[in-house]
Design a protein around this motif. Structure first.
Motif, PDB file in Angstrom:
ATOM      1  N   ILE A 526       3.137   0.972  -4.170  1.00  0.00           N
ATOM      2  CA  ILE A 526       2.480   2.282  -4.226  1.00  0.00           C
ATOM      3  C   ILE A 526       1.156   2.178  -3.486  1.00  0.00           C
ATOM      4  CG2 ILE A 526       3.496   2.955  -6.436  1.00  0.00           C
ATOM      5  CD1 ILE A 526       0.786   2.306  -7.745  1.00  0.00           C
ATOM      6  N   GLU A 527       0.697   3.311  -2.975  1.00  0.00           N
ATOM      7  CA  GLU A 527      -0.643   3.424  -2.410  1.00  0.00           C
ATOM      8  C   GLU A 527      -1.382   4.421  -3.275  1.00  0.00           C
ATOM      9  OE1 GLU A 527       0.351   2.440   2.209  1.00  0.00           O
ATOM     10  OE2 GLU A 527       1.034   4.330   1.365  1.00  0.00           O
ATOM     11  N   GLY A 528      -1.897   3.918  -4.371  1.00  0.00           N
ATOM     12  CA  GLY A 528      -2.531   4.728  -5.401  1.00  0.00           C
ATOM     13  C   GLY A 528      -2.669   3.890  -6.656  1.00  0.00           C
ATOM     14  N   SER A 529      -2.470   4.483  -7.831  1.00  0.00           N
ATOM     15  CA  SER A 529      -2.640   3.754  -9.084  1.00  0.00           C
ATOM     16  C   SER A 529      -1.545   4.132 -10.068  1.00  0.00           C
ATOM     17  CB  SER A 529      -4.014   4.059  -9.700  1.00  0.00           C
ATOM     18  OG  SER A 529      -4.149   5.450  -9.944  1.00  0.00           O
ATOM     19  N   VAL A 543       2.695   7.650 -11.397  1.00  0.00           N
ATOM     20  CA  VAL A 543       1.926   7.195 -10.239  1.00  0.00           C
ATOM     21  C   VAL A 543       1.031   8.316  -9.743  1.00  0.00           C
ATOM     22  CG1 VAL A 543       2.055   6.502  -7.820  1.00  0.00           C
ATOM     23  CG2 VAL A 543       3.548   5.426  -9.503  1.00  0.00           C
ATOM     24  N   ASN A 544      -0.243   8.003  -9.558  1.00  0.00           N
ATOM     25  CA  ASN A 544      -1.211   8.916  -8.949  1.00  0.00           C
ATOM     26  C   ASN A 544      -1.468   8.416  -7.528  1.00  0.00           C
ATOM     27  OD1 ASN A 544      -3.252  10.624  -8.282  1.00  0.00           O
ATOM     28  ND2 ASN A 544      -4.709   9.887  -9.809  1.00  0.00           N
ATOM     29  N   ILE A 545      -0.886   9.093  -6.535  1.00  0.00           N
ATOM     30  CA  ILE A 545      -1.008   8.667  -5.141  1.00  0.00           C
ATOM     31  C   ILE A 545      -2.429   8.938  -4.650  1.00  0.00           C
ATOM     32  CG2 ILE A 545      -0.136   9.026  -2.797  1.00  0.00           C
ATOM     33  CD1 ILE A 545       2.515   9.865  -4.004  1.00  0.00           C
ATOM     34  N   SER A 546      -2.954   8.040  -3.791  1.00  0.00           N
ATOM     35  CA  SER A 546      -4.290   8.220  -3.227  1.00  0.00           C
ATOM     36  C   SER A 546      -4.381   9.533  -2.466  1.00  0.00           C
ATOM     37  CB  SER A 546      -4.623   7.066  -2.263  1.00  0.00           C
ATOM     38  OG  SER A 546      -4.607   5.841  -2.943  1.00  0.00           O
ATOM     39  N   GLY A 552       1.757   6.736  -0.144  1.00  0.00           N
ATOM     40  CA  GLY A 552       3.007   7.041  -0.815  1.00  0.00           C
ATOM     41  C   GLY A 552       3.504   5.974  -1.752  1.00  0.00           C
ATOM     42  N   ILE A 553       4.793   6.084  -2.094  1.00  0.00           N
ATOM     43  CA  ILE A 553       5.484   5.196  -3.024  1.00  0.00           C
ATOM     44  C   ILE A 553       6.729   4.690  -2.309  1.00  0.00           C
ATOM     45  CG2 ILE A 553       6.400   4.944  -5.357  1.00  0.00           C
ATOM     46  CD1 ILE A 553       5.120   7.620  -6.051  1.00  0.00           C
ATOM     47  N   ASP A 554       7.052   3.394  -2.498  1.00  0.00           N
ATOM     48  CA  ASP A 554       8.206   2.776  -1.855  1.00  0.00           C
ATOM     49  C   ASP A 554       9.197   2.281  -2.900  1.00  0.00           C
ATOM     50  OD1 ASP A 554       7.448   2.716   1.068  1.00  0.00           O
ATOM     51  OD2 ASP A 554       5.696   1.744   0.189  1.00  0.00           O
ATOM     52  N   TRP A 555      10.479   2.600  -2.666  1.00  0.00           N
ATOM     53  CA  TRP A 555      11.574   2.118  -3.494  1.00  0.00           C
ATOM     54  C   TRP A 555      12.619   1.449  -2.598  1.00  0.00           C
ATOM     55  CZ3 TRP A 555       9.790   7.204  -3.795  1.00  0.00           C
ATOM     56  CH2 TRP A 555       9.097   7.563  -4.965  1.00  0.00           C
ATOM     57  N   ARG A 556      13.458   0.592  -3.175  1.00  0.00           N
ATOM     58  CA  ARG A 556      14.555  -0.043  -2.451  1.00  0.00           C
ATOM     59  C   ARG A 556      15.848   0.184  -3.242  1.00  0.00           C
ATOM     60  NH1 ARG A 556      10.687   0.001   0.103  1.00  0.00           N
ATOM     61  NH2 ARG A 556       9.717  -1.639   1.354  1.00  0.00           N
ATOM     62  N   VAL A 557      16.898   0.660  -2.548  1.00  0.00           N
ATOM     63  CA  VAL A 557      18.156   1.046  -3.182  1.00  0.00           C
ATOM     64  C   VAL A 557      19.305   0.513  -2.348  1.00  0.00           C
ATOM     65  CG1 VAL A 557      19.605   2.985  -3.872  1.00  0.00           C
ATOM     66  CG2 VAL A 557      17.142   3.139  -4.152  1.00  0.00           C
ATOM     67  N   SER A 558      20.341  -0.003  -3.006  1.00  0.00           N
ATOM     68  CA  SER A 558      21.565  -0.411  -2.326  1.00  0.00           C
ATOM     69  C   SER A 558      22.682   0.566  -2.657  1.00  0.00           C
ATOM     70  CB  SER A 558      21.986  -1.819  -2.745  1.00  0.00           C
ATOM     71  OG  SER A 558      21.143  -2.797  -2.164  1.00  0.00           O
ATOM     72  N   GLU A 631      -5.321  16.206  -2.794  1.00  0.00           N
ATOM     73  CA  GLU A 631      -4.729  15.659  -4.008  1.00  0.00           C
ATOM     74  C   GLU A 631      -3.247  16.009  -4.014  1.00  0.00           C
ATOM     75  OE1 GLU A 631      -5.652  15.760  -8.841  1.00  0.00           O
ATOM     76  OE2 GLU A 631      -6.629  17.149  -7.471  1.00  0.00           O
ATOM     77  N   PHE A 632      -2.422  15.170  -4.682  1.00  0.00           N
ATOM     78  CA  PHE A 632      -0.990  15.416  -4.684  1.00  0.00           C
ATOM     79  C   PHE A 632      -0.457  15.297  -6.104  1.00  0.00           C
ATOM     80  CE2 PHE A 632       3.474  14.060  -3.734  1.00  0.00           C
ATOM     81  CZ  PHE A 632       3.858  15.273  -3.179  1.00  0.00           C
ATOM     82  N   ALA A 633       0.824  15.617  -6.255  1.00  0.00           N
ATOM     83  CA  ALA A 633       1.484  15.588  -7.558  1.00  0.00           C
ATOM     84  C   ALA A 633       1.500  14.169  -8.140  1.00  0.00           C
ATOM     85  CB  ALA A 633       2.912  16.104  -7.423  1.00  0.00           C
ATOM     86  N   ASN A 634       1.504  14.086  -9.498  1.00  0.00           N
ATOM     87  CA  ASN A 634       1.775  12.830 -10.192  1.00  0.00           C
ATOM     88  C   ASN A 634       3.290  12.640 -10.244  1.00  0.00           C
ATOM     89  OD1 ASN A 634      -0.929  12.372 -10.646  1.00  0.00           O
ATOM     90  ND2 ASN A 634      -0.927  13.330 -12.666  1.00  0.00           N
ATOM     91  N   ILE A 635       3.773  11.446  -9.897  1.00  0.00           N
ATOM     92  CA  ILE A 635       5.210  11.173  -9.835  1.00  0.00           C
ATOM     93  C   ILE A 635       5.602  10.301 -11.028  1.00  0.00           C
ATOM     94  CG2 ILE A 635       7.086  10.240  -8.450  1.00  0.00           C
ATOM     95  CD1 ILE A 635       5.690  12.676  -7.226  1.00  0.00           C
ATOM     96  N   ASP A 636       6.607  10.780 -11.807  1.00  0.00           N
ATOM     97  CA  ASP A 636       7.027  10.077 -13.025  1.00  0.00           C
ATOM     98  C   ASP A 636       8.172   9.111 -12.756  1.00  0.00           C
ATOM     99  OD1 ASP A 636       7.221   9.332 -15.664  1.00  0.00           O
ATOM    100  OD2 ASP A 636       8.276  11.129 -16.311  1.00  0.00           O
ATOM    101  N   TRP A 637       9.183   9.549 -12.005  1.00  0.00           N
ATOM    102  CA  TRP A 637      10.291   8.675 -11.631  1.00  0.00           C
ATOM    103  C   TRP A 637      11.059   9.265 -10.470  1.00  0.00           C
ATOM    104  CZ3 TRP A 637      14.105  12.111 -12.291  1.00  0.00           C
ATOM    105  CH2 TRP A 637      14.215  12.878 -13.460  1.00  0.00           C
TER     106      TRP A 637
END
Length: 760
Positions: A526-529, A543-546, A552-558, A631-637
């Motif tokens: 994440i780039e935030g907290s 997640v509170n993005i900067s 942003g936020i990074d995920w990895r999926v197969s 400012e941007f949205a808080n992301i839960d999942w």
């Protein structure tokens, strides 16, 4: 003395006679639109031969035509601000030059043109002191201007660049101009680039979203000659037509670069012995068309992607094979090659006919008929125009070449011009909006506001919700969006169809990846907290993005098979100043340019939004990234819905462009911003088995450390640890690494910094 006086008198008399003829050369391209570009017209020219007289003539709105005689040397900090004027021509008499030598950030450059309209620069030679990266100024900057024609000018050795166009500038034509660096670049500037021979930047940053719909520029018969390294041009947002131009700058990095939301038509040009003729950069452009170009001895990409805009103007286009000879001609070729104010050369001849362009605003509001109906008209032709409103609209009035509030009007054609009919929605009319799912079992559609009929002009938000076993694939009918949530402006009875596809592999499953206290499988960066204070966040974290661009936020999926998958985020977004959209990148490329995150009633009110993306079989990197600095949205999942997705190892997907983040120039830093982390150092470097890196924290923070190779691949990750405020030293642990160049990335709540690492 007497003979000199007589000669000057004769010269002035000839110039007065020249002034009318000088304006008969026809402008081409975008500057013909929006009423056309005529400059100062037939006004008597003011002849200048020294800096003071030149500056006074340029800044005096009453002076309409300026002729430059001889060499004019600018003093230190002598850049001229040419602002808030309409209708002016600046012409360089043969052999004249504007010479600047100031390399400072505040004093460099020759001319800064701002908030002007209907301006012509012709046959002017600009000579700068050489490229020196101090975040300074270009030989010429066109800022927030409309209808500017730059023709047969020579741009040499600008400090920051040669010619930049930015900040909502529009309807610009640059024709028969040469861009060249004859002096070696000067190293050591505060901007960080030792070679900043970057010629033309159109659009100042990805965050300058007011440039959307602007920056319409034609570059025809131009020549990027020796010394040009990059930006020929580099474009954000604009619809730019690069046609019949010659690129011969051997040893360059790239020529045409397609930046954020750019729409480029690269047509019938001649590229010779250059690298990367068409640079698609980060693949976040709108479209790039490569049409009928010639490539001789080039390396790198030559292809476009997508279909670019179709120009509203007409051009006579030379076959690409003939462009080199045409542009490099010593007489009438690109550069300040005109022999007198009466010479048109490639700039056109006295037109015997003109175009009359008609447009409707908005485009859906109606149509315009004309009588007589023709593509061009002889001077003096009277054309009758009639505005015909579409269903749900009423005619409001004319602008441009036509005026008045009567639906039928007439225009006398005496120049290339545009007449615009403005329409407004008729609020007395209501329409139905029908929504359907295809196939019916594929899903459902929600709408807001939810009504059986709507007043004309109502904006309705539609959201497609896939059923189990299906994935959303796109809209058709009243909307053609590819995101699950779209909007439709109702101005007629219409139908919007949400299309769904059955997921391969025998059924759909949903993978949820939660935000957590530490990174883990699938949840990678994440780039935030990470925080846990708002009520209602699942799993106790969000997640509170900067508050910055490109964070942003990074995920990895197969996934087991290539196909379409639905991404769903749970979020809250309650600030009045919050951004309401972000983009999605898959494996480093933009997959969805704008996903909506509409406002919620409070920070404890959570809702969901979705997007549809294509994932490739195997491991995929998914990134949600901000596109403005608010400012941007808080992301839960995040949830991934489709054919059996599973969480992947964070090291399984490639890192994106990390190896270059530490080597950006001042202008490029606007393209991908980072937050500074204090005092990141490595000793020794080149790295030895006992090398350690040090960093400082202003406050206690978790820290993630990664090492990326020159290809952008992740080769080493140190376990995340939480460090107290202060200075810390950590062993690099580079044993076993192959010799080469790597990038060290250190990420904390305070931001991210990179450091180049050599292993020998």
């Amino acid at each position: 003395m007497k003979n000199s006086f007589i000669s000057l008198f004769v010269l002035l008399g000839l110039l007065v006679g020249f002034s009318a003829a000088a304006q008969t050369c026809a402008v081409t391209g975008w500057a013909t639109q929006n009423g056309g570009t005529t400059g100062g017209g037939t006004a008597t020219p003011t002849v200048v031969s020294n800096y003071t007289d030149f500056k006074n003539a340029v800044t005096n709105a009453a002076v309409k035509v300026v002729h430059i005689s001889g060499t004019i040397t600018f003093p230190a900090a002598g850049r001229i601000s040419f602002q808030d004027q309409t209708g002016k021509t600046i012409y360089g008499l043969p052999g004249s030059r504007l010479v600047t030598s100031d390399r400072t950030a505040s004093g460099s450059g020759a001319m800064y043109i701002k908030r002007c309209s209907n301006i012509i620069f012709k046959n002017v030679t600009f000579e700068g002191p050489g490229a020196y990266d101090t975040d300074g100024n270009d030989n010429m900057t066109i800022d927030n201007c409309t209808n500017v024609w730059v023709d047969h000018c020579d741009f040499q050795d600008g400090v920051d660049g040669n010619l930049d166009i930015k900040n909502q500038a529009d309807y610009i034509s640059v024709t028969w101009c040469r861009f060249v660096y004859l002096k070696p670049p000067i190293a050591g500037g505060s901007g960080g680039a030792d070679d900043h021979r970057f010629s033309n930047l159109f659009g100042s940053s990805d965050g300058a979203t007011s440039d959307r719909g602007k920056l319409r520029v034609t570059m025809q018969n131009c020549w990027w000659a020796q010394g040009c390294k990059e930006r020929m041009p580099r474009v954000r947002f604009g619809k730019v037509h690069i046609v019949n131009s010659y690129f011969s700058c051997a040893g360059n990095n790239h020529c045409v670069r397609a930046g954020f939301e750019s729409d480029l038509r690269v047509e019938s040009n001649y590229f010779e012995n250059v690298n990367n003729p068409i640079d698609l950069f980060e693949n976040d452009f709108t479209a790039v068309s490569s049409l009928n170009n010639v490539f001789v001895g080039t390396t790198g990409n030559t292809a476009g992607s997508g279909t670019a805009f179709t120009p509203p103007y007409s051009l006579t286009i030379t076959p690409a094979a003939n462009v080199k000879a045409q542009v490099t001609s010593a007489t009438c070729g690109a550069g300040a090659t005109l022999s007198s104010p009466t010479s048109c050369c490639g700039g056109g001849t006295t037109p015997t006919s003109y175009t009359l362009t008609t447009s409707a605003s908005p485009a859906a509001g109606g149509t315009i008929t004309r009588s007589p109906n023709a593509s061009s008209y002889a001077t003096g032709t009277v054309v009758t125009l009639t505005a015909v409103p579409a269903a749900g609209y009423v005619f409001a009035g004319w602008s441009g070449a036509a005026s008045g509030s009567s639906a039928t009007t007439s225009v006398t054609v005496t120049a290339n011009s545009t007449a615009t009919a403005t329409f407004t929605p008729s609020t007395a009319t209501t329409y139905t909006l029908t929504t359907t799912a295809s196939p019916t079992a594929g899903g459902t559609i929600t709408r807001s506001p939810n009504a059986s009929s709507y007043a004309a002009g109502t904006v309705v938000t539609l959201t497609a919700v896939p059923a189990a076993g299906y994935a959303f694939s796109g809209w058709s009918g009243a909307s053609t969006a590819t995101t699950a949530t779209t909007t439709v402006t109702v101005n007629a009875n219409s139908t919007a169809t949400a299309n769904f596809t059955a997921t391969s592999g025998g059924g759909t499953t949903t993978l949820r990846i939660e935000d957590a206290a530490a990174f883990g499988n699938g949840y990678c960066d994440i780039e935030g907290s990470r925080q846990s204070s708002y009520t209602g966040a699942d799993n106790g974290y969000y997640v509170n993005i900067s508050n910055s661009v490109a964070r942003g936020i990074d995920w990895r999926v197969s996934v087991p098979a290539t196909g379409t998958y639905t991404l769903r985020w749970r979020y809250a977004n309650a600030s009045s100043s919050s951004a309401t959209s972000a983009k999605v990148l898959v494996n480093g490329a933009t997959a969805v340019s704008s996903v909506p995150f509409p406002k919620t009633s409070s920070w404890t009110t959570w809702t969901t939004t979705t997007a549809s993306v294509a994932l490739a079989a195997g491991a995929n990197a998914i990134r949600l990234e901000t596109i403005v600095g608010n400012e941007f949205a808080n992301i839960d999942w995040i949830e991934i819905v489709g054919n059996s997705p599973t969480a992947a190892s964070c090291g399984a997907a490639r890192a994106t462009a990390a190896a270059s983040e530490g080597m950006q120039t001042a202008e490029n830093r606007a393209e991908k911003a980072t937050q500074p982390l204090a005092a990141l150092r490595l000793y020794p470097n080149p790295a030895a088995p006992n090398s350690v890196f040090t960093f400082e924290l202003a406050a206690k923070s978790p820290v993630t450390v990664r090492l990326v190779d020159a290809m952008g691949l992740l080769v080493k990750t140190l376990p995340e640890r939480t460090y107290e405020a202060g200075s810390h030293s950590v062993a690099l642990g580079n044993a076993g690494l192959k010799p080469g160049t790597y990038t060290l990335l250190v990420v904390s709540n305070e931001g991210k910094q990179t450091l180049r690492v050599e292993v020998r």
